[in-house]
Write a protein that holds these residues in place. Structure first.
Motif, PDB file in Angstrom:
ATOM      1  N   SER A  18      46.534  34.362  30.516  1.00 53.11           N
ATOM      2  CA  SER A  18      46.548  34.604  31.952  1.00 53.11           C
ATOM      3  C   SER A  18      46.535  33.263  32.676  1.00 53.11           C
ATOM      4  O   SER A  18      46.564  32.211  32.044  1.00 53.11           O
ATOM      5  CB  SER A  18      45.336  35.458  32.358  1.00 53.11           C
ATOM      6  OG  SER A  18      45.443  35.864  33.694  1.00 53.11           O
ATOM      7  N   CYS A  40      45.997  38.021  38.675  1.00 53.94           N
ATOM      8  CA  CYS A  40      45.749  37.704  37.267  1.00 53.94           C
ATOM      9  C   CYS A  40      44.297  37.955  36.859  1.00 53.94           C
ATOM     10  O   CYS A  40      43.370  37.624  37.590  1.00 53.94           O
ATOM     11  CB  CYS A  40      46.075  36.238  36.995  1.00 53.94           C
ATOM     12  SG  CYS A  40      47.754  35.771  37.393  1.00 53.94           S
ATOM     13  N   LYS A  41      44.109  38.484  35.665  1.00 52.17           N
ATOM     14  CA  LYS A  41      42.758  38.713  35.149  1.00 52.17           C
ATOM     15  C   LYS A  41      42.021  37.397  34.923  1.00 52.17           C
ATOM     16  O   LYS A  41      40.812  37.310  35.112  1.00 52.17           O
ATOM     17  CB  LYS A  41      42.818  39.525  33.864  1.00 52.17           C
ATOM     18  CG  LYS A  41      43.241  40.959  34.097  1.00 52.17           C
ATOM     19  CD  LYS A  41      43.302  41.745  32.800  1.00 52.17           C
ATOM     20  CE  LYS A  41      43.772  43.158  33.068  1.00 52.17           C
ATOM     21  NZ  LYS A  41      43.880  43.945  31.842  1.00 52.17           N
ATOM     22  N   THR A  50      43.399  39.596  43.270  1.00 55.20           N
ATOM     23  CA  THR A  50      44.163  38.528  42.642  1.00 55.20           C
ATOM     24  C   THR A  50      45.130  39.136  41.625  1.00 55.20           C
ATOM     25  O   THR A  50      44.840  40.191  41.056  1.00 55.20           O
ATOM     26  CB  THR A  50      43.227  37.498  41.977  1.00 55.20           C
ATOM     27  OG1 THR A  50      44.011  36.445  41.430  1.00 55.20           O
ATOM     28  CG2 THR A  50      42.377  38.125  40.903  1.00 55.20           C
ATOM     29  N   SER A  87      41.687  42.437  39.841  1.00 55.07           N
ATOM     30  CA  SER A  87      43.136  42.225  39.794  1.00 55.07           C
ATOM     31  C   SER A  87      43.823  43.342  40.570  1.00 55.07           C
ATOM     32  O   SER A  87      43.235  44.388  40.853  1.00 55.07           O
ATOM     33  CB  SER A  87      43.630  42.230  38.351  1.00 55.07           C
ATOM     34  OG  SER A  87      43.483  43.524  37.802  1.00 55.07           O
ATOM     35  N   ARG A  94      40.649  36.358  38.208  1.00 53.49           N
ATOM     36  CA  ARG A  94      39.501  37.195  38.568  1.00 53.49           C
ATOM     37  C   ARG A  94      38.237  36.651  37.913  1.00 53.49           C
ATOM     38  O   ARG A  94      37.216  36.452  38.555  1.00 53.49           O
ATOM     39  CB  ARG A  94      39.735  38.644  38.138  1.00 53.49           C
ATOM     40  CG  ARG A  94      38.618  39.567  38.552  1.00 53.49           C
ATOM     41  CD  ARG A  94      38.164  40.420  37.353  1.00 53.49           C
ATOM     42  NE  ARG A  94      36.914  41.050  37.682  1.00 53.49           N
ATOM     43  CZ  ARG A  94      35.730  40.626  37.263  1.00 53.49           C
ATOM     44  NH1 ARG A  94      35.630  39.578  36.486  1.00 53.49           N
ATOM     45  NH2 ARG A  94      34.628  41.229  37.615  1.00 53.49           N
TER      46      ARG A  94
END
Length: 118
Positions: A49, A82-83, A80, A111, A86
């Motif tokens: 990610s 993307c993990k 957001t 996310s 986050r």
């Protein structure tokens, strides 16, 4: 505007109009806004990610302003794509934030997929 009007927001119009707060709410009549960040993306520690340190810092600054405006932390959401981002935002707020640590725990950071229930 999004999700056929079912997206709800806890920030009322009076909370968006605060005197002596140096944060210009982009469109006062809208209860939400998108904040563009120009920081550099990088691969997160998972390697699968991305994260953006500038974005995390800006999320924390907006949270500070929200507290000055007396917005209840549990009504604040940060979305957001993307993990990895986050995870970084949550950690950044806990370790670098200037507010009480417990307040950051009440702010939901997720996310886009998580908010959509995917």
């Amino acid at each position: 505007m999004f999700y056929e009007g079912t997206l709800q927001n806890g920030v009322t119009a009076p909370e968006r109009l605060r005197k002596n707060v140096d944060f210009p709410w982009p469109v006062v009549d809208m209860s939400m806004f998108f904040y563009q960040n120009l920081g550099q993306e990088e691969i997160s520690s998972s390697g699968t990610s991305f994260l953006n340190r500038t974005e995390a810092s800006n999320v924390e600054k907006i949270d500070q302003v929200s507290q000055i405006c007396q917005v209840v932390p549990s009504k604040i959401r940060a979305v957001t794509p993307c993990k990895g981002q986050r995870s970084y935002v949550v950690n950044y707020m806990q370790f670098n934030g200037s507010l009480k640590k417990d307040l950051y725990k009440e702010i939901e950071v997720a996310s886009v997929d998580a908010f959509q229930g995917i």
